[in-house]
Enzyme design. Structure first.
Site, PDB file in Angstrom:
ATOM      1  CB  SER A   1       0.551  -5.919 -15.430  1.00  0.00           C
ATOM      2  OG  SER A   1       0.680  -4.539 -15.199  1.00  0.00           O
TER       3      SER A   1
ATOM      4  CB  CYS B   1       1.497   2.648 -11.205  1.00  0.00           C
ATOM      5  SG  CYS B   1       1.756   1.838  -9.610  1.00  0.00           S
TER       6      CYS B   1
ATOM      7  CG  ASP C   1      -4.890  -2.271 -11.365  1.00  0.00           C
ATOM      8  OD1 ASP C   1      -4.548  -1.090 -11.243  1.00  0.00           O
ATOM      9  OD2 ASP C   1      -4.144  -3.147 -11.818  1.00  0.00           O
ATOM     10  CE  LYS C   2      -8.281  -6.441 -11.556  1.00  0.00           C
ATOM     11  NZ  LYS C   2      -6.984  -5.774 -11.367  1.00  0.00           N
TER      12      LYS C   2
END
Length: 555
Positions: free
Chosen positions: A470, A191, A120-121
């Site tokens: 999310s 994911c 993500d980041k």
């Protein structure tokens, strides 16, 4: 070459001595030095295999006449950080990643850089660093995880999160949930749905800073390794032609990225990350631009959590080039925008013969899932500076709704109420003091949204927060409410039982309380200040700006 600052000249003999200590030869020091930023670790499933990707990148750099030099970057797994104190550190890690790369790549002046993120980041953090450094660069991610299985159907991490609520309601046993947890995430990669990591990896393609295939080529495939080798070779061509990231990231690249974002139905976190990335290039991307593009860009894909398909299905259907080719039919893509291939977007699409191979996965422009994009920006008395919702994942029943406020001062309190089944149809769960400043850290709240879906209230209950959700969230989850409660925003004035009007088609989010009462509440209101024990979070709370600005640091 930048690297001459530490490799050439009489006075740099001590520097060369240290480089020889690495085992480098005179021949290697005479070639361009390429920094390879590798976020591999043994904690994050999306990063467990990145040493393989890095070795492929380095092979490509050497094949093209460069000398690769690898250094690390951190990465947080949002799934593992979810629903506890660790999530406060996820969004701040974006700034830490960008800053740490700037440190390494300035202290050791490389001629070019290859960035290897996945989750993500790490993707936006590396893109920010790339634009900040502005030396010839390319991004190659680790690629998406394949979908897993559960009860004979495709499954992913979100299936497991929603299973928690199903167990609480008696629709699944704990043993069945444990079996599902063993099969839903079958191996390495980011994911499997159109969650934040895959959203950003796909958008890296549309921006032009990653090669075609970066967003969708599976993590466990030989094609991903070949793509990494090509990235290593390509960065040497960028160096030879002196093509830098800010040559690529222009207003046309911004427009392409936001249009693709809306067509793909990407994570609402892109509304935080894209403004932060483009700000490093001196470009302004406001919530208004997101909404303007959304209103005229159709939603062509419904990948998990919005639907049952996954990134592997998007790849099979033609990937990001196919989506861009479909948008191009309606003139929604700037074909003349430059990319890291050294060619324009249009030249790339033509060379690839980009076309949709499965219209069940990528809808045609004339038959979209929705005439508007996946994300909507709401404004109103509850969100004067805006709020964000993934409208492509909202049930039709919740697109327009007047709901009763159930007010919670933290994610934990709301989650406890949901799991205790104290939430009813028609409720709007308000979770406040979870913004960038007030959290601090703007936690991602998948556990409450997944629990709501798991207990069967996804079409009956809204969740509204100054925090964020999310990319795996579905339902009427409205986040980034700005100003946040800690900054005196109206969300801090909501009381239990207040009525809230949600009208996503009209882009409205209003607190139905008369102005006289609101004035009384404002006069008596003192925002709660959560005193963080972490020095890092204290510093972050002082420096961070509103979610409406991408939660970037004050400048």
């Amino acid at each position: 070459m930048r690297s001459k600052k530490m490799t050439h000249g009489l006075e740099k003999a001590p520097h060369r001595s240290l480089l020889y200590a690495l085992g480098l030869t005179r021949e290697e020091l005479s070639r361009p030095l390429v920094g390879v930023v590798n976020s591999a670790n043994e904690v994050v499933p999306g990063h467990i295999h990145l040493h393989t990707i890095a070795e492929a990148v380095k092979a490509g750099v050497r094949a093209a006449g460069g000398t690769p030099m690898e250094f690390p970057a951190i990465a947080v797994c949002d799934g593992l950080a979810m629903n506890h104190e660790g999530m406060r550190f996820s969004l701040p890690s974006r700034e830490i990643i960008a800053d740490s790369i700037e440190i390494m790549a300035t202290a050791h002046p490389f001629d070019a850089l290859v960035f290897i993120p996945n989750c993500d980041k790490s993707v936006p953090g590396m893109l920010m660093a790339m634009l900040r450094m502005n030396v010839p660069s390319i991004l190659i991610s680790g690629g998406p995880m394949m979908a897993g299985t559960g009860n004979g159907k495709a499954a992913d991490l979100i299936t497991v999160f929603e299973g928690v609520g199903m167990v609480r309601q008696g629709r699944m046993t704990e043993d069945e949930l444990e079996q599902l947890s063993e099969t839903a995430c079958p191996g390495c990669g980011s994911c499997a749905g159109m969650f934040t990591a895959n959203s950003m990896n796909c958008l890296s393609e549309t921006i032009g800073l990653a090669l075609p295939g970066n967003g969708t080529t599976p993590a466990n495939s030989a094609a991903r390794v070949r793509l990494a080798k090509h990235a290593g070779m390509r960065v040497m061509e960028l160096l030879e032609r002196d093509i830098k990231p800010r040559d690529i990231v222009t207003e046309k690249a911004v427009a392409n990225a936001v249009a693709a974002d809306m067509a793909l139905g990407c994570s609402t976190n892109t509304v935080l990350h894209l403004p932060a990335v483009f700000a490093e290039a001196g470009l302004d991307l406001t919530l208004g631009i997101f909404d303007e593009v959304s209103r005229k860009t159709p939603n062509l894909c419904k990948l998990s959590p919005a639907g049952d398909q996954h990134i592997q299905d998007l790849h099979r259907a033609g990937g990001i080039p196919a989506v861009m080719a479909e948008l191009d039919k309606a003139g929604r893509i700037h074909r003349d925008a430059l990319t890291v291939t050294g060619r324009t977007v249009g030249e790339n699409l033509d060379a690839l013969g980009a076309a949709v191979r499965d219209h069940d996965v990528i809808r045609p422009m004339e038959k979209p899932y929705s005439p508007q994009g996946g994300i909507a920006i709401l404004y109103g008395s509850l969100a004067p500076e805006g709020a964000v919702v993934k409208q492509s994942a909202v049930a039709p029943e919740m697109m327009q709704r007047t709901a009763r406020a159930r007010v919670f001062e933290s994610e934990e309190a709301a989650f406890e109420a949901i799991m205790a089944q104290r939430i009813e149809k028609g409720d709007a769960i308000i979770i406040r003091y979870e913004g960038p400043k007030g959290g601090p850290g703007m936690r991602e709240m998948l556990s409450p949204t997944a629990a709501i879906a798991g207990i069967g209230l996804g079409a009956d209950v809204a969740l509204i927060t100054d925090g964020r959700f999310s990319g795996g969230t579905r339902g009427a989850a409205i986040g980034h409410v700005s100003p946040e409660a800690a900054d005196g925003g109206p969300i801090g004035l909501v009381r239990e039982g207040d009525m809230i009007e949600i009208d996503i088609p009209a882009r409205k989010l209003d607190l139905l309380v008369d102005e006289a009462e609101m004035e009384r509440r404002r006069a008596a209101f003192t925002p709660v200040v959560k005193e963080a024990t972490s020095p890092l979070l204290k510093r972050y709370s002082r420096l961070v700006t509103s979610a409406a600005n991408g939660a970037v640091y004050k400048r």
